[in-house]
Motif scaffolding. Sequence first.
Motif, short mmCIF file in Angstrom:
data_model
loop_
_atom_site.label_atom_id
_atom_site.label_comp_id
_atom_site.label_asym_id
_atom_site.label_seq_id
_atom_site.Cartn_x
_atom_site.Cartn_y
_atom_site.Cartn_z
N SER A 1 47.51 32.19 26.61
CA SER A 1 47.13 31.06 25.74
C SER A 1 45.94 31.41 24.85
CB SER A 1 46.83 29.81 26.58
OG SER A 1 45.51 29.86 27.09
N ILE A 2 45.16 32.45 25.21
CA ILE A 2 44.09 32.86 24.30
C ILE A 2 44.45 34.17 23.60
CG2 ILE A 2 42.20 31.59 25.38
CD1 ILE A 2 41.38 34.40 26.64
N GLY A 3 45.72 34.50 23.61
CA GLY A 3 46.20 35.57 22.76
C GLY A 3 46.14 36.96 23.36
N PHE A 4 45.86 37.06 24.66
CA PHE A 4 45.88 38.35 25.32
C PHE A 4 47.19 38.51 26.08
CE2 PHE A 4 41.35 38.08 24.63
CZ PHE A 4 40.99 39.38 24.40
N LYS A 5 47.58 39.75 26.27
CA LYS A 5 48.70 40.03 27.14
C LYS A 5 48.16 40.35 28.52
CE LYS A 5 51.56 42.09 23.50
NZ LYS A 5 50.62 42.81 22.60
N HIS A 6 48.96 40.04 29.52
CA HIS A 6 48.56 40.27 30.91
C HIS A 6 48.08 41.70 31.10
CE1 HIS A 6 49.25 40.90 35.24
NE2 HIS A 6 48.95 39.63 35.35
N GLU A 7 48.81 42.65 30.49
CA GLU A 7 48.49 44.06 30.73
C GLU A 7 47.27 44.55 29.93
OE1 GLU A 7 51.34 42.80 29.70
OE2 GLU A 7 52.06 43.82 27.90
N GLU A 8 46.74 43.70 29.06
CA GLU A 8 45.54 44.09 28.30
C GLU A 8 44.25 43.85 29.08
OE1 GLU A 8 45.91 43.37 23.63
OE2 GLU A 8 46.30 41.58 24.79
N VAL A 9 44.31 43.01 30.10
CA VAL A 9 43.09 42.63 30.81
C VAL A 9 43.05 43.28 32.20
CG1 VAL A 9 43.07 40.44 29.56
CG2 VAL A 9 44.06 40.53 31.87
N LEU A 10 41.95 43.07 32.87
CA LEU A 10 41.77 43.59 34.22
C LEU A 10 41.67 42.39 35.16
CD1 LEU A 10 41.28 46.53 35.27
CD2 LEU A 10 38.83 46.04 35.14
N ILE A 11 42.34 42.48 36.31
CA ILE A 11 42.36 41.34 37.23
C ILE A 11 42.03 41.82 38.64
CG2 ILE A 11 43.77 39.48 38.21
CD1 ILE A 11 45.51 39.59 35.70
N GLY A 12 41.06 41.17 39.26
CA GLY A 12 40.70 41.57 40.61
C GLY A 12 40.15 40.40 41.42
N ASN A 13 39.76 40.71 42.63
CA ASN A 13 39.21 39.72 43.55
C ASN A 13 37.93 40.27 44.19
OD1 ASN A 13 41.15 37.41 43.79
ND2 ASN A 13 42.57 39.08 44.25
N ILE A 14 37.10 39.36 44.64
CA ILE A 14 35.88 39.80 45.33
C ILE A 14 36.23 40.40 46.69
CG2 ILE A 14 33.71 38.99 46.34
CD1 ILE A 14 33.54 37.16 43.86
N ASN A 15 37.16 39.77 47.39
CA ASN A 15 37.64 40.34 48.66
C ASN A 15 39.07 40.85 48.50
OD1 ASN A 15 35.31 38.48 49.76
ND2 ASN A 15 35.85 39.94 51.39
N ARG A 16 39.36 41.97 49.17
CA ARG A 16 40.65 42.64 48.97
C ARG A 16 41.66 42.41 50.07
NH1 ARG A 16 39.38 47.11 44.94
NH2 ARG A 16 37.37 46.27 44.38
N CYS A 17 41.25 41.75 51.14
CA CYS A 17 42.19 41.46 52.22
C CYS A 17 42.34 39.95 52.37
CB CYS A 17 41.71 42.08 53.53
SG CYS A 17 41.71 43.88 53.47
N ARG A 18 43.56 39.52 52.67
CA ARG A 18 43.82 38.09 52.75
C ARG A 18 43.15 37.46 53.97
NH1 ARG A 18 49.12 34.79 54.66
NH2 ARG A 18 48.37 32.76 53.93
N PRO A 19 42.31 36.44 53.75
CA PRO A 19 41.73 35.74 54.90
C PRO A 19 42.79 34.90 55.60
CG PRO A 19 40.44 35.39 52.88
CD PRO A 19 41.75 35.97 52.47
N PRO A 20 42.73 34.82 56.93
CA PRO A 20 43.72 34.03 57.66
C PRO A 20 43.75 32.59 57.17
CG PRO A 20 41.97 34.87 59.14
CD PRO A 20 41.73 35.45 57.80
N GLY A 21 44.93 32.08 56.89
CA GLY A 21 45.08 30.71 56.42
C GLY A 21 44.39 30.46 55.09
N ASN A 22 44.11 31.53 54.36
CA ASN A 22 43.43 31.44 53.06
C ASN A 22 42.06 30.77 53.13
OD1 ASN A 22 45.74 32.59 51.91
ND2 ASN A 22 46.65 30.61 51.49
N ARG A 23 41.39 30.90 54.25
CA ARG A 23 40.03 30.36 54.33
C ARG A 23 39.12 31.16 53.41
NH1 ARG A 23 37.02 34.16 56.56
NH2 ARG A 23 37.69 35.36 58.37
N PRO A 24 37.98 30.57 53.00
CA PRO A 24 37.06 31.36 52.17
C PRO A 24 36.49 32.51 52.98
CG PRO A 24 36.42 29.02 52.23
CD PRO A 24 37.49 29.20 53.25
N PRO A 25 36.29 33.66 52.35
CA PRO A 25 35.65 34.79 53.05
C PRO A 25 34.23 34.41 53.48
CG PRO A 25 36.61 35.50 50.97
CD PRO A 25 36.66 34.02 50.98
#
Length: 238
Positions: A119-143
């Motif tokens: 919606s702001i004119g970028f393609k998905h592959e033009e940007v970088l996407i990441g997370n602060i934590n790399r492993c899924r917390p049980p039940g999606n609780r906050p790390p």
Amino acid sequence: MSIESLADELRSLIKQTEEQVAYFQELGVSGIALEAVPTIDSPQQPRSQSGESMEQIWADIGDCIRCPLHQGRTHVVHTEGNRKARLMFVGEAPGADEDMQARPFVGRAGQLLTKIIESIGFKHEEVLIGNINRCRPPGNRPPTPDEVAMCKPFLLREIAAVSPEVIVVMGNTAMKNLLDVKDGITKLRGIFQDHLGIKIMPTFHPAYLLRDPSKKRETWEDLKKVRDHLDSTAKREV
Ligand code: URA
Ligand code: URA
């Protein structure tokens, strides 16, 4: 009125219309086709990149057992996308889909994120996407703070390797884990924060937008500020 200012006005009108159309599409209004707004991927300022490669950073992470989150994970989910990106998105931690596919933001929230990026004119592959934590917390609780402290240095190394101009941090948890701020996301969203020598824009998390679609407008306003900033620093091709 000069031809130039008329042309400028027309261009800005076209841009506005394109944004509106993209956003309507994103909201599910169908029947409108739109090309992505072309983006200029050469930043004006020279970048100060660390010289580390993503592979080096990931090799250090290895088959990580530094924090308890490793017990429930299927995959470590690394940052993904354009290694020369001017724009990066940072979330909290992988969910179930991300844990299965070993890729960030591939579930429902991720699909919405892709639409927000477009919606702001970028393609998905033009940007970088990441997370602060790399492993899924049980039940999606906050790390927990300890889990954040273990994992975050790797994200900071990736950020130093790529040196994006702007980072969009999504949601209250990710914002508080990335930045040293007291206020919550509702107060800080839409306001550029200076951190790590990078402009950081806090906005709502796409999962939150799925629960409360009325907040999409504010998110779009935040992202327009990001786009305007990147436009203002892009090298003009004359
Ligand atoms: N939510 C996040 O914060 N990160 C993902 O990768 C997916 C969902
Ligand atoms: N609360 C959150 O945790 N995240 C949001 O994006 C909005 C509210």
